[in-house]
Structure formats: C-alpha cells, structure tokens
Design a protein around this motif. Structure first.
Motif, PDB file in Angstrom:
ATOM      1  N   ASP A  63       4.545 -28.533  -4.464  1.00 62.95           N
ATOM      2  CA  ASP A  63       4.522 -28.855  -3.040  1.00 62.95           C
ATOM      3  C   ASP A  63       4.661 -27.620  -2.166  1.00 62.95           C
ATOM      4  N   ARG A  64       5.187 -26.526  -2.737  1.00 65.58           N
ATOM      5  CA  ARG A  64       5.436 -25.326  -1.934  1.00 65.58           C
ATOM      6  C   ARG A  64       4.453 -24.198  -2.193  1.00 65.58           C
ATOM      7  N   THR A  65       3.508 -24.396  -3.096  1.00 59.81           N
ATOM      8  CA  THR A  65       2.516 -23.354  -3.367  1.00 59.81           C
ATOM      9  C   THR A  65       1.112 -23.929  -3.213  1.00 59.81           C
ATOM     10  N   THR A  66       0.154 -23.033  -2.985  1.00 59.44           N
ATOM     11  CA  THR A  66      -1.248 -23.440  -2.827  1.00 59.44           C
ATOM     12  C   THR A  66      -2.008 -23.119  -4.103  1.00 59.44           C
ATOM     13  N   ARG A  67      -2.503 -24.160  -4.766  1.00 58.91           N
ATOM     14  CA  ARG A  67      -3.234 -23.957  -6.023  1.00 58.91           C
ATOM     15  C   ARG A  67      -4.677 -23.563  -5.731  1.00 58.91           C
ATOM     16  N   LEU A  68      -5.097 -22.440  -6.320  1.00 61.18           N
ATOM     17  CA  LEU A  68      -6.466 -21.949  -6.191  1.00 61.18           C
ATOM     18  C   LEU A  68      -7.039 -21.813  -7.597  1.00 61.18           C
ATOM     19  N   VAL A  69      -8.015 -22.624  -7.919  1.00 63.51           N
ATOM     20  CA  VAL A  69      -8.598 -22.623  -9.269  1.00 63.51           C
ATOM     21  C   VAL A  69      -9.676 -21.543  -9.356  1.00 63.51           C
ATOM     22  N   MET A  70      -9.573 -20.730 -10.385  1.00 62.76           N
ATOM     23  CA  MET A  70     -10.509 -19.621 -10.576  1.00 62.76           C
ATOM     24  C   MET A  70     -11.596 -20.012 -11.566  1.00 62.76           C
ATOM     25  N   ASP A  71     -12.822 -19.743 -11.203  1.00 62.01           N
ATOM     26  CA  ASP A  71     -13.966 -20.013 -12.064  1.00 62.01           C
ATOM     27  C   ASP A  71     -14.640 -18.695 -12.409  1.00 62.01           C
ATOM     28  N   ILE A  72     -15.444 -18.720 -13.466  1.00 65.61           N
ATOM     29  CA  ILE A  72     -16.157 -17.511 -13.879  1.00 65.61           C
ATOM     30  C   ILE A  72     -17.513 -17.443 -13.200  1.00 65.61           C
ATOM     31  N   SER A  73     -17.794 -16.312 -12.592  1.00 66.18           N
ATOM     32  CA  SER A  73     -19.114 -16.040 -12.045  1.00 66.18           C
ATOM     33  C   SER A  73     -19.707 -14.881 -12.845  1.00 66.18           C
ATOM     34  N   VAL A  74     -20.767 -15.159 -13.592  1.00 68.30           N
ATOM     35  CA  VAL A  74     -21.405 -14.100 -14.390  1.00 68.30           C
ATOM     36  C   VAL A  74     -21.894 -12.982 -13.467  1.00 68.30           C
ATOM     37  N   LYS A  75     -22.403 -13.360 -12.300  1.00 69.63           N
ATOM     38  CA  LYS A  75     -22.902 -12.373 -11.342  1.00 69.63           C
ATOM     39  C   LYS A  75     -21.782 -11.436 -10.914  1.00 69.63           C
TER      40      LYS A  75
END
Length: 379
Positions: free
Chosen positions: A174-186
């Motif tokens: 509730d106190r942090t912002t989740r940012l999901v990281m994805d792979i970009s080959v570029k």
C-alpha cells in the motif's frame, strides 16, 4: 502492463519526485540493477546498494550494551535500566555522511532482492520503507529508497512463477508503487552495442531475439540478459588466449550460463562468423610472392572446416585476387579445403565480377586460379 527499460528510466524518477517509493518487479537477470545504476547516473545521484537476500536480522541496527555507568538510567519505581545504543550498518553511516557533505545531491538507497530476504529481515526493513526511520535515526531528506523484487505467484500476471520469495506485506504494497519491468530486445541491443557486449554476440541476439530471455524456461540454465553479459565477458577473455582456447573451452563456458542447447547454437554461429585468418595476414606476410608461407598454411590447416570457409569468404570480400601474388596464395588455400567446401566457395565466385577479371588477366597465377575454379565448378 509492463514497462521497458527506457520507459522505467522516465517512470521511476516520477515516483521518487512525488515523494513515494518505487518497487521494480522483474524476472531474475532482466537488468533491474543495471536500470537503477543508470537511473542514479541520470539523476546525478549517489547510489548505495543493499542486497536484502544476503542480509541477516540485526544487519541494519545491532544493539550495543552500555559500556559504563553513565549509560545506565536509574528509575524511581522500576530499578536501573540500560540505555541501549545501536551500531548501524556501514551503508547507513555512509549515507548519512554523504548527506552531510552534499545535502543538495540526491541519494538512492537501492534495496535489491527485497522479497528474497527472510521475514525477520523484511520486518526490520519495514520502518525504513514505511517511516524512513531505523530506531531513532531518520533518513536524510535527500535519500530516496528504490526496491527491486522478483515476481511471486500472488502478483497479477505472474501466477505461474516459482521464485523462493516472501510475499510482500499488505502495508508495504500500500505504501510503494509497483512498476513491472519487461524485456525490450531493442533497448538491450542499443545498450549492448555501446561497447557493453561483444559485437558478434550482439549480431547473434539480433538474429535470434527469442534467445535473449526465452519465454519457455527449462528450469535449469536458461539465458538472461545478465547471463549474456557474462558470456560476452568470458568470450573476450577466450579471444585473448587465442583460437585454440576458444575451440577447447567456449562450449563448456557458454553452457554454464546459457544451457547446452543455446550454447551449441552460439558456438556454431561464432565459428561461422569469426575470422581467424585475414587477407592482410595471408597476403602481407614475407616472403612476397604467389607461394603461401608455411606458417599461414599451418594455421589454416589447424582450423575447422567452418572456420576455413569463413576465412575464405572474408578474404574474397576484402582482397584483389587478380594479381599474381594474391591469386597464387588464394588458390593454395582453396586446395586445402575439403571438396564440399571448395564447391561452396566456388559457387560464391561464379557470379562475382572477379571471375571475369581473372579470365582477362595476363598474370600466370590469375589464369591458374581461374582454371582451378572452373574445374571445381564442373565436378
């Protein structure tokens, strides 16, 4: 929804400047640590890192008993109490000293592998994340926390994951912002081509983008962006040792990072694209003349057939074969190839303008090379 590397470089500072704590969630080896390092550089911030999975309870603040009578407090009704002091982790001491020396410069305290720490360690970190405080020590105002986690099966979109992690506390979520990281080959190739990854390995990934981070994991050794960097570093050391070391050790070293199947693919690609004998070495050696120097002949004979083919194609692309010296030496190399390899090289020559030049040349060895090519082509 996931963000790629470049998007996260913009998104994470937004969260930090808004006064909140970002949690970067991504697969192992995807590049979370590299991202935070780039982020610190972009923000001109001083970076400190704590790997939570390697931490033990008490690492942040370890109680130190009183050293003398002055550290004891006498109460009216409860007797004598110890005024316990704390010894703090060296990282926290460094952060406080940095903040005192440079109060205007941002500081990033990166808590890596946060959810891989045991529950006691996570509990110890809760006040740091939620209250920005450890016991009676408050974090300097210019210090910003950034968390990184591997996904767990309670997270939306990661229901099939099997990492050994501690699911995040509800208060922390509730106190942090989740940012999901994805792979970009570029993005990865752009970073890799800045001198971070061997050019041949960059070419291999560019032509096999699914191998940067395969979606279907075997459960043993699989490629990750971090693994590819280790492979590139190891390959650089092998090249310094010479072609014999590459032939003897490359597969086993690569398999230790990529698994057997991908390592085999990479070794084949490198053999097909690594030039172990250049036109300068073939035609620039002493003595000058159409005869192939003994040292060059011996080097060529020790190469694998794929390596010989690669060298022949490279020489063809960079040399003028119509002179007596060049034609004689190229013809000698052609004779050292296996019949199938000879035919493959000749097939490449059939439609090349150099064939007409050889036919029209007045030089003896140019005519000999032309006839040699014709004989191979008509077998």
């Amino acid at each position: 929804m996931a963000l790629n590397y470049q998007q996260l470089l913009s998104a994470v500072p937004v969260v930090i400047k808004a006064g909140h704590v970002p949690t970067i969630v991504g697969e192992a080896g995807i590049g979370k640590s590299a991202l935070v390092a780039d982020l610190a550089h972009k923000m001109e911030a001083k970076l400190f890192t704590t790997v939570v999975s390697l931490s033990e309870k008490g690492d942040l603040a370890l109680p130190i008993p009183p050293l003398n009578q002055r550290d004891m407090i006498q109460t009216k009704h409860y007797g004598q109490l110890a005024d316990v002091k704390f010894g703090y982790t060296h990282t926290l001491i460094q952060i406080i000293k940095q903040a005192e020396r440079h109060p205007q410069q941002p500081i990033i305290w990166f808590l890596d592998e946060f959810n891989r720490g045991n529950s006691a360690v996570q509990a110890e970190l809760m006040n740091l994340v939620l209250q920005r405080q450890i016991n009676d020590i408050k974090l300097p105002k210019n210090t910003h926390l950034v968390l990184a986690e591997n996904p767990d099966d309670t997270m939306e979109g990661f229901e099939e994951e099997q990492y050994t992690v501690q699911a995040a506390d509800a208060a922390l979520k509730d106190r942090t912002t989740r940012l999901v990281m994805d792979i970009s080959v570029k993005d990865w190739l752009q970073w890799a081509q800045q001198g971070n990854i061997d050019p041949l390995i960059c070419r291999f990934i560019a032509g096999n983008t699914d191998l940067l981070y395969p979606k279907n994991r075997s459960g043993d050794l699989d490629p990750t962006p971090r693994a590819w960097q280790r492979v590139s570093d190891n390959y650089g050391q092998l090249k310094a040792l010479g072609s014999a070391a590459i032939e003897d050790l490359a597969f086993d070293l690569f398999a230790g990072d990529l698994g057997l199947v991908v390592a085999s693919q990479l070794v084949s690609f490198l053999q097909e694209n690594t030039v172990l004998l250049t036109a300068q070495e073939v035609f620039g050696g002493q003595p000058v003349g159409p005869r192939l120097p003994k040292a060059i002949r011996q080097r060529f004979q020790k190469m694998t057939e794929i390596q010989k083919m690669t060298a022949m194609k490279s020489i063809l692309a960079t040399a003028n074969l119509t002179t007596n010296d060049h034609a004689g030496r190229y013809g000698a190399l052609l004779e050292l190839l296996a019949p199938d390899s000879q035919y493959a090289v000749v097939q490449q020559l059939v439609n090349d303008p150099v064939l007409d030049d050889l036919y029209q040349s007045a030089d003896h060895y140019a005519n000999v090379l032309y006839q040699q090519i014709m004989d191979i082509a008509t077998r």
